[in-house]
Design a protein around this motif. Sequence first.
Motif, PDB file in Angstrom:
ATOM      1  N   GLU A  24     -26.033   3.753  -6.092  1.00 22.76           N
ATOM      2  CA  GLU A  24     -25.369   4.110  -7.345  1.00 22.76           C
ATOM      3  C   GLU A  24     -26.387   4.484  -8.420  1.00 22.76           C
ATOM      4  O   GLU A  24     -26.157   5.383  -9.220  1.00 22.76           O
ATOM      5  CB  GLU A  24     -24.473   2.972  -7.838  1.00 22.76           C
ATOM      6  CG  GLU A  24     -23.202   2.780  -7.038  1.00 22.76           C
ATOM      7  CD  GLU A  24     -23.390   1.918  -5.792  1.00 22.76           C
ATOM      8  OE1 GLU A  24     -24.540   1.521  -5.491  1.00 22.76           O
ATOM      9  OE2 GLU A  24     -22.381   1.658  -5.105  1.00 22.76           O
ATOM     10  N   PHE A  25     -27.522   3.779  -8.438  1.00 17.77           N
ATOM     11  CA  PHE A  25     -28.607   4.085  -9.373  1.00 17.77           C
ATOM     12  C   PHE A  25     -29.087   5.523  -9.163  1.00 17.77           C
ATOM     13  O   PHE A  25     -29.197   6.305 -10.109  1.00 17.77           O
ATOM     14  CB  PHE A  25     -29.750   3.079  -9.169  1.00 17.77           C
ATOM     15  CG  PHE A  25     -30.974   3.348  -9.994  1.00 17.77           C
ATOM     16  CD1 PHE A  25     -31.007   3.036 -11.341  1.00 17.77           C
ATOM     17  CD2 PHE A  25     -32.110   3.905  -9.410  1.00 17.77           C
ATOM     18  CE1 PHE A  25     -32.148   3.268 -12.114  1.00 17.77           C
ATOM     19  CE2 PHE A  25     -33.251   4.141 -10.167  1.00 17.77           C
ATOM     20  CZ  PHE A  25     -33.270   3.831 -11.521  1.00 17.77           C
ATOM     21  N   ILE A  26     -29.337   5.887  -7.917  1.00 17.64           N
ATOM     22  CA  ILE A  26     -29.773   7.249  -7.593  1.00 17.64           C
ATOM     23  C   ILE A  26     -28.683   8.258  -7.961  1.00 17.64           C
ATOM     24  O   ILE A  26     -28.959   9.325  -8.490  1.00 17.64           O
ATOM     25  CB  ILE A  26     -30.152   7.359  -6.103  1.00 17.64           C
ATOM     26  CG1 ILE A  26     -31.440   6.566  -5.833  1.00 17.64           C
ATOM     27  CG2 ILE A  26     -30.312   8.815  -5.673  1.00 17.64           C
ATOM     28  CD1 ILE A  26     -31.805   6.423  -4.359  1.00 17.64           C
ATOM     29  N   GLN A  27     -27.450   7.882  -7.701  1.00 15.89           N
ATOM     30  CA  GLN A  27     -26.332   8.794  -7.947  1.00 15.89           C
ATOM     31  C   GLN A  27     -26.158   9.154  -9.415  1.00 15.89           C
ATOM     32  O   GLN A  27     -25.720  10.254  -9.742  1.00 15.89           O
ATOM     33  CB  GLN A  27     -25.031   8.205  -7.399  1.00 15.89           C
ATOM     34  CG  GLN A  27     -23.880   9.173  -7.476  1.00 15.89           C
ATOM     35  CD  GLN A  27     -23.116   9.265  -6.190  1.00 15.89           C
ATOM     36  OE1 GLN A  27     -23.243   8.424  -5.328  1.00 15.89           O
ATOM     37  NE2 GLN A  27     -22.321  10.297  -6.073  1.00 15.89           N
TER      38      GLN A  27
ATOM     39  N   GLN B  85     -28.237   1.213 -16.457  1.00 14.68           N
ATOM     40  CA  GLN B  85     -28.110  -0.243 -16.315  1.00 14.68           C
ATOM     41  C   GLN B  85     -26.850  -0.602 -15.520  1.00 14.68           C
ATOM     42  O   GLN B  85     -26.891  -1.463 -14.643  1.00 14.68           O
ATOM     43  CB  GLN B  85     -28.066  -0.917 -17.694  1.00 14.68           C
ATOM     44  CG  GLN B  85     -29.332  -0.763 -18.515  1.00 14.68           C
ATOM     45  CD  GLN B  85     -30.556  -1.357 -17.841  1.00 14.68           C
ATOM     46  OE1 GLN B  85     -30.483  -2.355 -17.142  1.00 14.68           O
ATOM     47  NE2 GLN B  85     -31.701  -0.727 -18.037  1.00 14.68           N
ATOM     48  N   ALA B  86     -25.751   0.070 -15.833  1.00 11.91           N
ATOM     49  CA  ALA B  86     -24.493  -0.200 -15.124  1.00 11.91           C
ATOM     50  C   ALA B  86     -24.629   0.139 -13.640  1.00 11.91           C
ATOM     51  O   ALA B  86     -24.207  -0.630 -12.774  1.00 11.91           O
ATOM     52  CB  ALA B  86     -23.352   0.592 -15.756  1.00 11.91           C
ATOM     53  N   ALA B  87     -25.228   1.286 -13.354  1.00  6.67           N
ATOM     54  CA  ALA B  87     -25.389   1.721 -11.967  1.00  6.67           C
ATOM     55  C   ALA B  87     -26.336   0.801 -11.211  1.00  6.67           C
ATOM     56  O   ALA B  87     -26.088   0.463 -10.048  1.00  6.67           O
ATOM     57  CB  ALA B  87     -25.890   3.156 -11.919  1.00  6.67           C
ATOM     58  N   ALA B  88     -27.403   0.381 -11.849  1.00  6.55           N
ATOM     59  CA  ALA B  88     -28.368  -0.513 -11.210  1.00  6.55           C
ATOM     60  C   ALA B  88     -27.700  -1.818 -10.797  1.00  6.55           C
ATOM     61  O   ALA B  88     -28.030  -2.394  -9.760  1.00  6.55           O
ATOM     62  CB  ALA B  88     -29.553  -0.776 -12.133  1.00  6.55           C
ATOM     63  N   GLY B  89     -26.743  -2.256 -11.601  1.00  4.62           N
ATOM     64  CA  GLY B  89     -25.998  -3.465 -11.265  1.00  4.62           C
ATOM     65  C   GLY B  89     -25.101  -3.291 -10.055  1.00  4.62           C
ATOM     66  O   GLY B  89     -24.767  -4.259  -9.374  1.00  4.62           O
ATOM     67  N   GLU B  90     -24.719  -2.061  -9.787  1.00  9.01           N
ATOM     68  CA  GLU B  90     -23.851  -1.753  -8.636  1.00  9.01           C
ATOM     69  C   GLU B  90     -24.635  -1.655  -7.337  1.00  9.01           C
ATOM     70  O   GLU B  90     -24.118  -1.962  -6.275  1.00  9.01           O
ATOM     71  CB  GLU B  90     -23.109  -0.435  -8.879  1.00  9.01           C
ATOM     72  CG  GLU B  90     -22.136  -0.463 -10.034  1.00  9.01           C
ATOM     73  CD  GLU B  90     -20.899  -1.268  -9.725  1.00  9.01           C
ATOM     74  OE1 GLU B  90     -20.348  -1.116  -8.624  1.00  9.01           O
ATOM     75  OE2 GLU B  90     -20.499  -2.075 -10.591  1.00  9.01           O
ATOM     76  N   GLY B  91     -25.867  -1.125  -7.422  1.00  7.65           N
ATOM     77  CA  GLY B  91     -26.666  -0.976  -6.209  1.00  7.65           C
ATOM     78  C   GLY B  91     -27.615   0.197  -6.309  1.00  7.65           C
ATOM     79  O   GLY B  91     -27.547   1.009  -7.230  1.00  7.65           O
ATOM     80  N   MET B  92     -28.497   0.281  -5.322  1.00  5.44           N
ATOM     81  CA  MET B  92     -29.541   1.313  -5.327  1.00  5.44           C
ATOM     82  C   MET B  92     -28.975   2.717  -5.190  1.00  5.44           C
ATOM     83  O   MET B  92     -29.432   3.644  -5.852  1.00  5.44           O
ATOM     84  CB  MET B  92     -30.538   1.051  -4.203  1.00  5.44           C
ATOM     85  CG  MET B  92     -31.260  -0.263  -4.335  1.00  5.44           C
ATOM     86  SD  MET B  92     -31.910  -0.862  -2.754  1.00  5.44           S
ATOM     87  CE  MET B  92     -30.420  -1.272  -1.864  1.00  5.44           C
TER      88      MET B  92
END
Length: 166
Positions: A19-22, A10-17
């Motif tokens: 970051e979500f993948i990372q 959830q935190a990464a998704a808020g940062e960007g795509m």
Amino acid sequence: MIEITDAALQAAAGEGMDEFIQVFTDKYKEVIGGELTAETMSLLTGEQHSLLAYQILREEIMVGGFCQLIQNGYGGYIFDNPFAKVMRLWGADSFSKLIYKAKKIYDANRKDLEKERTDDEFMAMYEQFEAFDDLEEEYLDMEERVTATIASYVDDHLELFAKIIK
């Protein structure tokens, strides 16, 4: 199965795509001890390898292009596996075609592209292999769309990439 917390996603998704993948690929790198070897390859599934391959390709291309990707030892990981086909199956059609074009250059020049080089010889590769230039520019133009497509695929098929824990 590799576990990732829902909070981290959830935190990464808020940062960007990217970051979500990372979040996924950082966990994969942790599981394999940061190294892709014959021993660590079996620790990840095909889907996990494809996602990790995309993350590696993205990082390498953004910094130093296909020459750097190959010189850093990732040519076989990208081009000798069904990576391009998987990208098409995940919805990144134009990116898949780009990978197939890069593979043709790689296959035709593999021995030369993979040989050990000094820093000066490495820099000279960019002139020697200008055939990659247009592909790198094309990727940079599509990178955000490709990353979004892949992130969306992962989000729609989370169970293929990790066990999400509360």
